[in-house]
Motif scaffolding. Structure first.
Motif, PDB file in Angstrom:
ATOM      1  N   GLY A   1       0.102 -18.162  -1.398  1.00 25.87           N
ATOM      2  CA  GLY A   1       1.475 -18.302  -1.874  1.00 25.87           C
ATOM      3  C   GLY A   1       1.625 -17.835  -3.311  1.00 25.87           C
ATOM      4  N   TYR A   2       2.491 -18.531  -4.072  1.00 23.84           N
ATOM      5  CA  TYR A   2       2.793 -18.136  -5.446  1.00 23.84           C
ATOM      6  C   TYR A   2       2.877 -19.356  -6.358  1.00 23.84           C
ATOM      7  CZ  TYR A   2       4.333 -13.835  -3.158  1.00 23.84           C
ATOM      8  OH  TYR A   2       4.379 -12.699  -2.397  1.00 23.84           O
ATOM      9  N   ARG A   3       2.680 -19.104  -7.653  1.00 22.72           N
ATOM     10  CA  ARG A   3       2.825 -20.168  -8.640  1.00 22.72           C
ATOM     11  C   ARG A   3       3.500 -19.615  -9.876  1.00 22.72           C
ATOM     12  NH1 ARG A   3      -1.888 -23.806 -10.378  1.00 22.72           N
ATOM     13  NH2 ARG A   3      -3.225 -22.037  -9.913  1.00 22.72           N
ATOM     14  N   MET A   4       4.454 -20.375 -10.441  1.00 25.45           N
ATOM     15  CA  MET A   4       4.945 -20.016 -11.767  1.00 25.45           C
ATOM     16  C   MET A   4       4.029 -20.659 -12.785  1.00 25.45           C
ATOM     17  SD  MET A   4       8.528 -20.520 -13.804  1.00 25.45           S
ATOM     18  CE  MET A   4       9.461 -19.324 -12.862  1.00 25.45           C
ATOM     19  N   LEU A   5       3.495 -19.849 -13.690  1.00 25.59           N
ATOM     20  CA  LEU A   5       2.592 -20.356 -14.716  1.00 25.59           C
ATOM     21  C   LEU A   5       3.391 -21.049 -15.815  1.00 25.59           C
ATOM     22  CD1 LEU A   5       0.363 -17.195 -14.908  1.00 25.59           C
ATOM     23  CD2 LEU A   5      -0.329 -19.406 -13.982  1.00 25.59           C
ATOM     24  N   LYS A   6       2.828 -22.129 -16.329  1.00 28.03           N
ATOM     25  CA  LYS A   6       3.435 -22.816 -17.468  1.00 28.03           C
ATOM     26  C   LYS A   6       2.970 -22.113 -18.717  1.00 28.03           C
ATOM     27  CE  LYS A   6       5.497 -26.195 -19.675  1.00 28.03           C
ATOM     28  NZ  LYS A   6       6.029 -25.178 -20.602  1.00 28.03           N
ATOM     29  N   ILE A   7       3.906 -21.550 -19.470  1.00 21.16           N
ATOM     30  CA  ILE A   7       3.544 -20.807 -20.674  1.00 21.16           C
ATOM     31  C   ILE A   7       3.677 -21.736 -21.876  1.00 21.16           C
ATOM     32  CG2 ILE A   7       4.213 -18.866 -22.155  1.00 21.16           C
ATOM     33  CD1 ILE A   7       5.192 -17.559 -19.434  1.00 21.16           C
TER      34      ILE A   7
END
Ligand code: CA
Length: 231
Positions: free
Chosen positions: A224-230
């Protein structure tokens, strides 16, 4: 601040020992277990801040442990899978796990994963799930239904916007193809992965400076996908 309490569930004693020693050296409090039954019991009585869970346990499947624990707590669960098949990780993520590590993994990799989960929890605890989402140069104004990158409005289609919001609401967490397609297109469309890839590609073209090496949305091949925490 109190030490973070990590519960380690792993039936392989040398691996369990290595994880326990490594985490204790990093100033985590560690409680360890080698069975599924004890893991569920310890999760209920010891109230850990995070759980590291091996999927292959002698007395049961890791997925069942996740399902039981998820009945009463949202404590983050990072699954550890020795198996090559992605299906185990995917089932674990769909059952409510937050992230995964594949054996063999390094201590540095494990610590990085714990820290990113800690950051996500701190972000949630800070109430940063409000009307406006901010991550790096990305801003989503939920009330207005608009997203901005470096203060420039992103021209997104409704599906791209829904995808972006779903990833943002779960920032730091790996979302499976099935989870995303169900949320964006609805039940019955969970095999709509080809469409998901198309919309993800168009979203990335608008969001990422270098779509080939993305800053915001990470691909987990076959998962799947993940939004990275910047930071
Ligand atoms: Ca095992």
């Amino acid at each position: 601040m109190d030490k973070w309490k990590i519960m380690v569930v792993e039936d392989d004693a040398p691996v369990r020992h290595l994880i326990t020693v490594s985490l204790s050296a990093e100033d985590y409090t560690v409680i360890a277990s080698g069975t599924a039954a004890e893991a569920v019991q310890l999760a209920a009585t010891q109230n850990p801040d995070m759980i590291l869970l091996d999927l292959g346990l002698p007395d049961g499947d890791g997925d069942e442990v996740i399902e039981k624990i998820r009945l009463w707590t949202e404590t983050p669960i990072i699954v550890i899978s020795a198996r090559d098949e992605d299906t185990d990780k995917i089932e674990a993520l769909d059952a409510g796990a937050d992230d995964y590590l594949t054996k063999p993994f390094s201590v540095a990799e494990l610590l990085a994963r714990l820290r990113s989960t800690q950051r996500r929890l701190t972000h949630i605890a800070a109430g940063n799930t409000e009307a406006v989402f901010k991550n790096g140069d990305l801003v989503i104004d939920y009330a207005a239904g608009c997203a901005y990158l470096a203060e420039q409005p992103l021209k997104l289609t409704p599906i791209e916007y829904r995808l972006l919001c779903l990833l943002a609401q779960n920032v730091g967490k790996v979302l499976t193809h099935k989870f995303i397609t169900q949320k964006v297109w609805g039940v019955g469309w969970e095999n709509n992965i080809a469409s998901l890839r198309v919309f993800m590609a168009t979203l990335r073209k608008k969001l990422e400076t270098y779509p080939g090496s993305p800053t915001y949305i990470q691909t987990h091949i076959g998962v799947g996908y993940r939004m990275l925490k910047i930071d």
